[in-house]
Each structure stands twice: as C-alpha cells, then as structure tokens.
Scaffold this motif. Sequence first.
Motif, PDB file in Angstrom:
ATOM      1  N   THR A 110       0.869  -1.176   0.000  1.00  0.00           N
ATOM      2  CA  THR A 110       0.000   0.000   0.000  1.00  0.00           C
ATOM      3  C   THR A 110       0.904   1.224   0.000  1.00  0.00           C
ATOM      4  O   THR A 110       1.803   1.333   0.834  1.00  0.00           O
ATOM      5  N   CYS A 111       0.689   2.118  -0.946  1.00  0.00           N
ATOM      6  CA  CYS A 111       1.515   3.319  -1.058  1.00  0.00           C
ATOM      7  C   CYS A 111       1.362   4.174   0.193  1.00  0.00           C
ATOM      8  O   CYS A 111       0.244   4.459   0.636  1.00  0.00           O
ATOM      9  N   ASP A 112       2.474   4.587   0.765  1.00  0.00           N
ATOM     10  CA  ASP A 112       2.469   5.423   1.964  1.00  0.00           C
ATOM     11  C   ASP A 112       1.988   6.847   1.674  1.00  0.00           C
ATOM     12  O   ASP A 112       1.595   7.564   2.585  1.00  0.00           O
ATOM     13  N   ARG A 113       1.998   7.255   0.419  1.00  0.00           N
ATOM     14  CA  ARG A 113       1.617   8.629   0.067  1.00  0.00           C
ATOM     15  C   ARG A 113       0.164   8.729  -0.383  1.00  0.00           C
ATOM     16  O   ARG A 113      -0.593   9.546   0.129  1.00  0.00           O
ATOM     17  N   CYS A 114      -0.247   7.890  -1.345  1.00  0.00           N
ATOM     18  CA  CYS A 114      -1.596   8.025  -1.901  1.00  0.00           C
ATOM     19  C   CYS A 114      -2.551   6.925  -1.447  1.00  0.00           C
ATOM     20  O   CYS A 114      -3.753   7.033  -1.659  1.00  0.00           O
ATOM     21  N   GLY A 115      -2.022   5.858  -0.847  1.00  0.00           N
ATOM     22  CA  GLY A 115      -2.864   4.787  -0.335  1.00  0.00           C
ATOM     23  C   GLY A 115      -3.270   3.745  -1.356  1.00  0.00           C
ATOM     24  O   GLY A 115      -4.063   2.860  -1.044  1.00  0.00           O
ATOM     25  N   LYS A 116      -2.749   3.822  -2.577  1.00  0.00           N
ATOM     26  CA  LYS A 116      -3.098   2.834  -3.592  1.00  0.00           C
ATOM     27  C   LYS A 116      -2.547   1.464  -3.221  1.00  0.00           C
ATOM     28  O   LYS A 116      -1.441   1.348  -2.687  1.00  0.00           O
ATOM     29  N   LEU A 117      -3.318   0.417  -3.539  1.00  0.00           N
ATOM     30  CA  LEU A 117      -2.827  -0.951  -3.441  1.00  0.00           C
ATOM     31  C   LEU A 117      -2.060  -1.234  -4.721  1.00  0.00           C
ATOM     32  O   LEU A 117      -2.575  -1.002  -5.819  1.00  0.00           O
ATOM     33  N   VAL A 118      -0.814  -1.705  -4.597  1.00  0.00           N
ATOM     34  CA  VAL A 118       0.008  -1.950  -5.786  1.00  0.00           C
ATOM     35  C   VAL A 118       0.743  -3.279  -5.689  1.00  0.00           C
ATOM     36  O   VAL A 118       1.041  -3.766  -4.604  1.00  0.00           O
ATOM     37  N   CYS A 119       1.036  -3.850  -6.861  1.00  0.00           N
ATOM     38  CA  CYS A 119       1.800  -5.087  -6.938  1.00  0.00           C
ATOM     39  C   CYS A 119       3.294  -4.771  -6.792  1.00  0.00           C
ATOM     40  O   CYS A 119       3.696  -3.607  -6.774  1.00  0.00           O
ATOM     41  N   GLU A 120       4.093  -5.799  -6.722  1.00  0.00           N
ATOM     42  CA  GLU A 120       5.541  -5.639  -6.559  1.00  0.00           C
ATOM     43  C   GLU A 120       6.149  -4.821  -7.702  1.00  0.00           C
ATOM     44  O   GLU A 120       7.065  -4.038  -7.503  1.00  0.00           O
ATOM     45  N   ARG A 121       5.627  -4.997  -8.912  1.00  0.00           N
ATOM     46  CA  ARG A 121       6.156  -4.313 -10.090  1.00  0.00           C
ATOM     47  C   ARG A 121       5.956  -2.795 -10.006  1.00  0.00           C
ATOM     48  O   ARG A 121       6.740  -2.026 -10.564  1.00  0.00           O
ATOM     49  N   HIS A 122       4.915  -2.358  -9.339  1.00  0.00           N
ATOM     50  CA  HIS A 122       4.603  -0.933  -9.262  1.00  0.00           C
ATOM     51  C   HIS A 122       4.927  -0.326  -7.902  1.00  0.00           C
ATOM     52  O   HIS A 122       4.395   0.707  -7.528  1.00  0.00           O
TER      53      HIS A 122
ATOM     54  N   GLY B  13       9.146   3.714  -0.435  1.00  0.00           N
ATOM     55  CA  GLY B  13       7.911   3.313   0.236  1.00  0.00           C
ATOM     56  C   GLY B  13       6.656   3.875  -0.401  1.00  0.00           C
ATOM     57  O   GLY B  13       5.653   4.093   0.266  1.00  0.00           O
ATOM     58  N   VAL B  14       6.730   4.122  -1.718  1.00  0.00           N
ATOM     59  CA  VAL B  14       5.585   4.671  -2.446  1.00  0.00           C
ATOM     60  C   VAL B  14       5.409   3.916  -3.763  1.00  0.00           C
ATOM     61  O   VAL B  14       6.303   3.208  -4.220  1.00  0.00           O
ATOM     62  N   CYS B  15       4.243   4.117  -4.403  1.00  0.00           N
ATOM     63  CA  CYS B  15       4.021   3.505  -5.709  1.00  0.00           C
ATOM     64  C   CYS B  15       4.870   4.238  -6.757  1.00  0.00           C
ATOM     65  O   CYS B  15       5.382   5.329  -6.501  1.00  0.00           O
ATOM     66  N   VAL B  16       5.025   3.649  -7.942  1.00  0.00           N
ATOM     67  CA  VAL B  16       5.858   4.264  -8.972  1.00  0.00           C
ATOM     68  C   VAL B  16       5.295   5.605  -9.438  1.00  0.00           C
ATOM     69  O   VAL B  16       6.050   6.507  -9.780  1.00  0.00           O
ATOM     70  N   GLU B  17       3.967   5.763  -9.426  1.00  0.00           N
ATOM     71  CA  GLU B  17       3.380   7.043  -9.829  1.00  0.00           C
ATOM     72  C   GLU B  17       3.767   8.151  -8.855  1.00  0.00           C
ATOM     73  O   GLU B  17       4.129   9.250  -9.266  1.00  0.00           O
ATOM     74  N   CYS B  18       3.702   7.868  -7.563  1.00  0.00           N
ATOM     75  CA  CYS B  18       4.088   8.876  -6.566  1.00  0.00           C
ATOM     76  C   CYS B  18       5.590   9.144  -6.614  1.00  0.00           C
ATOM     77  O   CYS B  18       6.023  10.278  -6.431  1.00  0.00           O
ATOM     78  N   ALA B  19       6.382   8.114  -6.874  1.00  0.00           N
ATOM     79  CA  ALA B  19       7.830   8.299  -6.957  1.00  0.00           C
ATOM     80  C   ALA B  19       8.180   9.266  -8.082  1.00  0.00           C
ATOM     81  O   ALA B  19       9.049  10.127  -7.927  1.00  0.00           O
ATOM     82  N   VAL B  20       7.479   9.159  -9.207  1.00  0.00           N
ATOM     83  CA  VAL B  20       7.714  10.076 -10.325  1.00  0.00           C
ATOM     84  C   VAL B  20       7.257  11.478  -9.947  1.00  0.00           C
ATOM     85  O   VAL B  20       7.954  12.462 -10.186  1.00  0.00           O
ATOM     86  N   GLN B  21       6.079  11.591  -9.320  1.00  0.00           N
ATOM     87  CA  GLN B  21       5.559  12.909  -8.934  1.00  0.00           C
ATOM     88  C   GLN B  21       6.472  13.604  -7.932  1.00  0.00           C
ATOM     89  O   GLN B  21       6.608  14.818  -7.952  1.00  0.00           O
ATOM     90  N   LEU B  22       7.091  12.840  -7.052  1.00  0.00           N
ATOM     91  CA  LEU B  22       7.983  13.406  -6.044  1.00  0.00           C
ATOM     92  C   LEU B  22       9.375  13.687  -6.588  1.00  0.00           C
ATOM     93  O   LEU B  22      10.218  14.242  -5.893  1.00  0.00           O
ATOM     94  N   GLY B  23       9.629  13.274  -7.829  1.00  0.00           N
ATOM     95  CA  GLY B  23      10.937  13.469  -8.422  1.00  0.00           C
ATOM     96  C   GLY B  23      11.964  12.455  -7.950  1.00  0.00           C
ATOM     97  O   GLY B  23      13.157  12.632  -8.160  1.00  0.00           O
TER      98      GLY B  23
END
Length: 67
Positions: free
Chosen positions: A18-30, A36-46
């Motif tokens: 579970t993403c620590d930032r947005c709360g999305k449930l994600v698989c290992e790949r994402h 400690g965040v999903c790949v989408e949040c990692a990109v948004q955070l730079g």
Amino acid sequence: MSVSGLCEICEQRDVAHTCDRCGKLVCERHWDESHGVCVECAVQLGERDPDTLDPDDLPDGVDTYEF
C-alpha cells in the motif's frame, strides 16, 4: 501487512503493498521499495526518472500526468 485486492495501476491480483503517500494498493512491479511509495508517486515526487519506467507502468491515459 497483508493486503488484498487488485493493483490499482495494472489490475493484477498479486497486490503486495500500500503506497504510503496516496494509499493505492500496488503489486511488486509498481512499488518503489527505496521510497515506500508507488511508482506514480515516486515520479511525482521526483524520486524516479519517468524515462526509466516501462510504458506498462504508466497510467493508461485516462488521467492527465505532467512530468
């Protein structure tokens, strides 16, 4: 932590995080283990370069993302 459901990025059944930032449930790949965040949040955070992502890791175009 045990989570169940579908990955909110690719809809696979093997959700592991579970993403620590947005709360999305994600698989290992994402999951970005180092932040400690999903790949989408990692990109948004730079924290992750969008050019290094597999196109399958990115949203399907329904939402608008600016990098």
